[in-house]
Design a protein around this motif. Structure first.
Motif, PDB file in Angstrom:
ATOM      1  N   TRP A 231       4.309  -2.863  -4.584  1.00 22.18           N
ATOM      2  CA  TRP A 231       5.045  -1.983  -5.674  1.00 22.18           C
ATOM      3  C   TRP A 231       4.553  -1.529  -7.036  1.00 22.18           C
ATOM      4  O   TRP A 231       3.122  -0.870  -6.750  1.00 22.18           O
ATOM      5  CB  TRP A 231       5.044  -3.222  -7.202  1.00 22.18           C
ATOM      6  N   LEU A 232       5.505   0.005  -6.997  1.00 21.21           N
ATOM      7  CA  LEU A 232       5.009   1.163  -7.536  1.00 21.21           C
ATOM      8  C   LEU A 232       5.401   1.096  -9.423  1.00 21.21           C
ATOM      9  O   LEU A 232       6.400   0.848  -9.605  1.00 21.21           O
ATOM     10  CB  LEU A 232       5.758   2.057  -7.009  1.00 21.21           C
ATOM     11  N   ALA A 233       4.177   1.622  -9.961  1.00 21.99           N
ATOM     12  CA  ALA A 233       4.813   1.435 -11.435  1.00 21.99           C
ATOM     13  C   ALA A 233       4.347   3.045 -12.268  1.00 21.99           C
ATOM     14  O   ALA A 233       3.447   3.890 -11.253  1.00 21.99           O
ATOM     15  CB  ALA A 233       3.540   0.394 -12.646  1.00 21.99           C
ATOM     16  N   PRO A 234       4.589   3.068 -12.725  1.00 18.86           N
ATOM     17  CA  PRO A 234       4.896   4.441 -13.278  1.00 18.86           C
ATOM     18  C   PRO A 234       3.057   4.850 -14.226  1.00 18.86           C
ATOM     19  O   PRO A 234       2.987   4.133 -14.924  1.00 18.86           O
ATOM     20  CB  PRO A 234       5.949   4.975 -14.350  1.00 18.86           C
ATOM     21  N   ILE A 235       2.847   6.097 -14.033  1.00 17.23           N
ATOM     22  CA  ILE A 235       1.486   6.783 -14.769  1.00 17.23           C
ATOM     23  C   ILE A 235       1.771   7.094 -15.650  1.00 17.23           C
ATOM     24  O   ILE A 235       2.386   8.590 -15.743  1.00 17.23           O
ATOM     25  CB  ILE A 235       0.790   6.877 -13.584  1.00 17.23           C
ATOM     26  N   ALA A 236       2.091   6.629 -17.253  1.00 19.44           N
ATOM     27  CA  ALA A 236       2.579   7.354 -18.423  1.00 19.44           C
ATOM     28  C   ALA A 236       2.431   8.897 -18.157  1.00 19.44           C
ATOM     29  O   ALA A 236       1.098   8.345 -18.672  1.00 19.44           O
ATOM     30  CB  ALA A 236       2.466   6.451 -19.420  1.00 19.44           C
ATOM     31  N   GLY A 237       2.434   9.721 -19.008  1.00 16.33           N
ATOM     32  CA  GLY A 237       2.415  10.835 -18.749  1.00 16.33           C
ATOM     33  C   GLY A 237       2.354  11.953 -17.598  1.00 16.33           C
ATOM     34  O   GLY A 237       1.700  12.996 -17.672  1.00 16.33           O
ATOM     35  N   THR A 238       2.763  11.186 -16.749  1.00 19.24           N
ATOM     36  CA  THR A 238       2.297  12.019 -15.578  1.00 19.24           C
ATOM     37  C   THR A 238       4.238  11.933 -14.789  1.00 19.24           C
ATOM     38  O   THR A 238       4.791  10.895 -15.266  1.00 19.24           O
ATOM     39  CB  THR A 238       1.683  12.030 -14.717  1.00 19.24           C
ATOM     40  N   MET A 240       4.108  10.478 -12.193  1.00 19.11           N
ATOM     41  CA  MET A 240       2.978   9.796 -10.744  1.00 19.11           C
ATOM     42  C   MET A 240       3.491   8.766 -10.959  1.00 19.11           C
ATOM     43  O   MET A 240       3.432   7.985 -12.036  1.00 19.11           O
ATOM     44  CB  MET A 240       1.568  10.469 -11.133  1.00 19.11           C
ATOM     45  N   MET A 241       3.686   7.747  -9.445  1.00 23.85           N
ATOM     46  CA  MET A 241       3.422   6.082  -9.770  1.00 23.85           C
ATOM     47  C   MET A 241       2.139   5.631  -8.946  1.00 23.85           C
ATOM     48  O   MET A 241       1.602   6.884  -7.994  1.00 23.85           O
ATOM     49  CB  MET A 241       4.684   6.139  -8.744  1.00 23.85           C
ATOM     50  N   LEU A 242       1.931   5.199  -9.184  1.00 20.81           N
ATOM     51  CA  LEU A 242       0.423   4.460  -8.067  1.00 20.81           C
ATOM     52  C   LEU A 242       1.337   2.154  -7.986  1.00 20.81           C
ATOM     53  O   LEU A 242       1.671   1.925  -8.626  1.00 20.81           O
ATOM     54  CB  LEU A 242      -0.767   4.334  -8.851  1.00 20.81           C
ATOM     55  N   PRO A 243       0.698   1.900  -6.463  1.00 23.91           N
ATOM     56  CA  PRO A 243       0.912   0.711  -6.702  1.00 23.91           C
ATOM     57  C   PRO A 243       0.250  -0.320  -7.712  1.00 23.91           C
ATOM     58  O   PRO A 243      -1.146  -0.103  -7.753  1.00 23.91           O
ATOM     59  CB  PRO A 243      -0.080   0.479  -4.918  1.00 23.91           C
ATOM     60  N   VAL A 244       1.394  -1.367  -8.207  1.00 27.13           N
ATOM     61  CA  VAL A 244       0.024  -2.641  -8.972  1.00 27.13           C
ATOM     62  C   VAL A 244       0.007  -3.259  -8.098  1.00 27.13           C
ATOM     63  O   VAL A 244       0.027  -4.261  -8.388  1.00 27.13           O
ATOM     64  CB  VAL A 244       1.291  -2.562 -10.016  1.00 27.13           C
ATOM     65  N   ARG A 245       0.588  -3.931  -6.907  1.00 27.41           N
ATOM     66  CA  ARG A 245       0.932  -4.585  -5.610  1.00 27.41           C
ATOM     67  C   ARG A 245       1.295  -4.208  -4.812  1.00 27.41           C
ATOM     68  O   ARG A 245       1.812  -3.203  -4.250  1.00 27.41           O
ATOM     69  CB  ARG A 245       1.812  -5.569  -5.954  1.00 27.41           C
ATOM     70  N   ILE A 246       0.387  -5.267  -3.408  1.00 33.96           N
ATOM     71  CA  ILE A 246       0.966  -4.589  -1.687  1.00 33.96           C
ATOM     72  C   ILE A 246       0.175  -5.368  -1.671  1.00 33.96           C
ATOM     73  O   ILE A 246      -0.905  -6.766  -0.811  1.00 33.96           O
ATOM     74  CB  ILE A 246      -0.570  -3.657  -1.779  1.00 33.96           C
ATOM     75  N   SER A 247       1.421  -6.313  -0.605  1.00 28.74           N
ATOM     76  CA  SER A 247       1.503  -7.245  -0.111  1.00 28.74           C
ATOM     77  C   SER A 247       1.722  -6.843   1.963  1.00 28.74           C
ATOM     78  O   SER A 247       1.984  -5.876   2.332  1.00 28.74           O
ATOM     79  CB  SER A 247       2.630  -8.051   0.089  1.00 28.74           C
ATOM     80  N   VAL A 248       0.427  -7.391   2.710  1.00 28.06           N
ATOM     81  CA  VAL A 248       0.790  -7.316   3.784  1.00 28.06           C
ATOM     82  C   VAL A 248       0.269  -8.302   4.849  1.00 28.06           C
ATOM     83  O   VAL A 248      -0.201  -9.198   4.681  1.00 28.06           O
ATOM     84  CB  VAL A 248      -0.719  -6.264   4.406  1.00 28.06           C
ATOM     85  N   LYS A 249       1.193  -8.815   6.011  1.00 29.15           N
ATOM     86  CA  LYS A 249       1.239 -10.455   6.679  1.00 29.15           C
ATOM     87  C   LYS A 249      -0.381 -10.115   7.217  1.00 29.15           C
ATOM     88  O   LYS A 249       0.278  -8.898   8.091  1.00 29.15           O
ATOM     89  CB  LYS A 249       2.483 -10.172   7.198  1.00 29.15           C
ATOM     90  N   THR A 250      -1.618 -10.467   7.982  1.00 23.80           N
ATOM     91  CA  THR A 250      -2.432 -10.382   8.697  1.00 23.80           C
ATOM     92  C   THR A 250      -2.133 -11.762   9.433  1.00 23.80           C
ATOM     93  O   THR A 250      -1.161 -12.190   9.566  1.00 23.80           O
ATOM     94  CB  THR A 250      -3.337 -10.134   7.940  1.00 23.80           C
ATOM     95  N   MET A 251      -2.969 -11.227  10.786  1.00 22.98           N
ATOM     96  CA  MET A 251      -2.649 -12.075  11.952  1.00 22.98           C
ATOM     97  C   MET A 251      -3.721 -13.375  12.096  1.00 22.98           C
ATOM     98  O   MET A 251      -3.401 -14.564  12.224  1.00 22.98           O
ATOM     99  CB  MET A 251      -3.876 -11.336  13.217  1.00 22.98           C
ATOM    100  N   ILE A 252      -3.423 -13.838  10.604  1.00 23.94           N
ATOM    101  CA  ILE A 252      -4.577 -15.173   9.947  1.00 23.94           C
ATOM    102  C   ILE A 252      -3.484 -15.039   8.375  1.00 23.94           C
ATOM    103  O   ILE A 252      -3.848 -16.222   7.980  1.00 23.94           O
ATOM    104  CB  ILE A 252      -6.242 -15.117   9.974  1.00 23.94           C
ATOM    105  N   GLY A 253      -2.440 -14.509   8.268  1.00 28.91           N
ATOM    106  CA  GLY A 253      -2.354 -15.140   7.131  1.00 28.91           C
ATOM    107  C   GLY A 253      -1.949 -13.872   6.037  1.00 28.91           C
ATOM    108  O   GLY A 253      -1.956 -12.585   6.473  1.00 28.91           O
ATOM    109  N   THR A 254      -1.252 -13.483   4.719  1.00 28.89           N
ATOM    110  CA  THR A 254      -0.755 -13.050   4.240  1.00 28.89           C
ATOM    111  C   THR A 254      -1.446 -12.335   2.836  1.00 28.89           C
ATOM    112  O   THR A 254      -2.204 -13.601   2.683  1.00 28.89           O
ATOM    113  CB  THR A 254       0.584 -13.208   3.562  1.00 28.89           C
ATOM    114  N   ALA A 255      -2.152 -10.878   3.498  1.00 27.65           N
ATOM    115  CA  ALA A 255      -3.048 -10.701   1.901  1.00 27.65           C
ATOM    116  C   ALA A 255      -2.403  -9.951   1.169  1.00 27.65           C
ATOM    117  O   ALA A 255      -1.323  -9.711   1.333  1.00 27.65           O
ATOM    118  CB  ALA A 255      -3.856  -9.652   3.038  1.00 27.65           C
ATOM    119  N   VAL A 256      -2.852 -10.144  -0.370  1.00 26.60           N
ATOM    120  CA  VAL A 256      -1.859  -9.385  -1.307  1.00 26.60           C
ATOM    121  C   VAL A 256      -2.606  -8.689  -2.165  1.00 26.60           C
ATOM    122  O   VAL A 256      -4.092 -10.008  -2.912  1.00 26.60           O
ATOM    123  CB  VAL A 256      -1.518 -10.123  -1.791  1.00 26.60           C
TER     124      VAL A 256
END
Length: 275
Positions: A231-238, A240-256
């Motif tokens: 999920w990307l949120a805006p960096i006010a004044g620019t 640009m955007m930057l992640p506020v959430r990253i979700s990755v399914k791994t071999m042992i479960g979902t990492a957030v």
């Protein structure tokens, strides 16, 4: 320094890989905090701070495992990246990342110019492996480092919607060359300490190119993984955007990795604060 091969640093590189554009950067300082969880259980903390001023940027990342996991492994890491925004394209200049646990530690330093890797230094050096895919000189050109990849310049300054996604991030982390292909999957409203508003949801695919261990089951798993998003949120004044959430399914479960704080001071940087 001469180029060398290293393994990926999973904790910071994963975050970093998830996370380019055509607008002036503006100016802002950033202070973000993240919780790191696996299977719904928090086991780490991370922070990201930085300055964007005109065409220049600097980002600092810190991460540490907590609780029983942290006490047992001692896992921690930190990294920094600097660079410029040239003609709407990120142009990294320096990248450094260090990780440590109870069993080992490693530092990678990299210098870049014109989106090409000029030098890599790794301590301690990494032993060669027979199944590691060779990295060619071409794979060290037209790339960005994984920390700089957090920043997403947005075409036309639009801070939401498909313009935030629909891009490919060509990443070289000192160990491997890979693409992160992002595609637009929708928007939603979020409320964080420091930010309330829309975020753009991007689906992500990991495409290994070179430097990876071809015979590792984890390589095949990640290349076929369709459950990666950011999920990307805006960096006010620019622009640009930057992640506020990253979700990755791994071999042992979902990492957030999810932001608990996302504070931006538009027009304020470390330099203007000192003055």
């Amino acid at each position: 320094m001469k180029p060398a091969l290293t393994p990926s640093l999973p904790g910071l590189s994963l975050a970093a890989l998830l996370l380019a554009g055509v607008v002036p950067a503006g100016a802002a300082s950033l202070d973000a905090a993240y919780d790191v969880s696996l299977l719904g259980m928090t086991f780490g903390k991370a922070s990201l701070s930085g300055d964007i001023e005109g065409s220049r940027y600097k980002l600092d990342v810190q991460a540490k495992l907590t609780g029983l996991v942290g006490g047992f492994t001692g896992g921690r890491g930190s990294g920094v990246a600097t660079g410029n925004l040239n003609s709407g394209r990120l142009a990294p200049a320096t990248f450094a990342i260090s990780s440590a646990s109870s069993s080992e530690s490693r530092t990678v330093r990299m210098a870049l110019d014109g989106n090409a890797v000029r030098a890599v230094e790794i301590e301690p050096p990494i032993d060669a492996k027979p199944d590691r895919v060779p990295i060619s000189d071409a794979h060290r050109r037209n790339v960005m480092d994984p920390i700089s990849a957090f920043l997403m310049p947005v075409e036309g300054g639009r801070n939401s919607g498909a313009a935030a996604c629909n891009r490919t991030l060509p990443i070289f982390d000192g160990a491997a060359r890979y693409d992160i292909k992002l595609s637009f999957a929708g928007t939603r409203e979020v409320k964080l300490d420091g930010y309330s508003g829309p975020v753009s949801i991007c689906q992500a695919r990991y495409v290994p190119i070179s430097g990876h261990r071809a015979l590792r089951p984890s390589t095949k798993f990640m290349a076929e993984n369709k459950e990666i998003s950011t999920w990307l949120a805006p960096i006010a004044g620019t622009g640009m955007m930057l992640p506020v959430r990253i979700s990755v399914k791994t071999m042992i479960g979902t990492a957030v990795i999810e932001a608990s704080r996302f504070k931006v001071d538009p027009g304020v940087t470390a330099a203007t604060s000192r003055n």
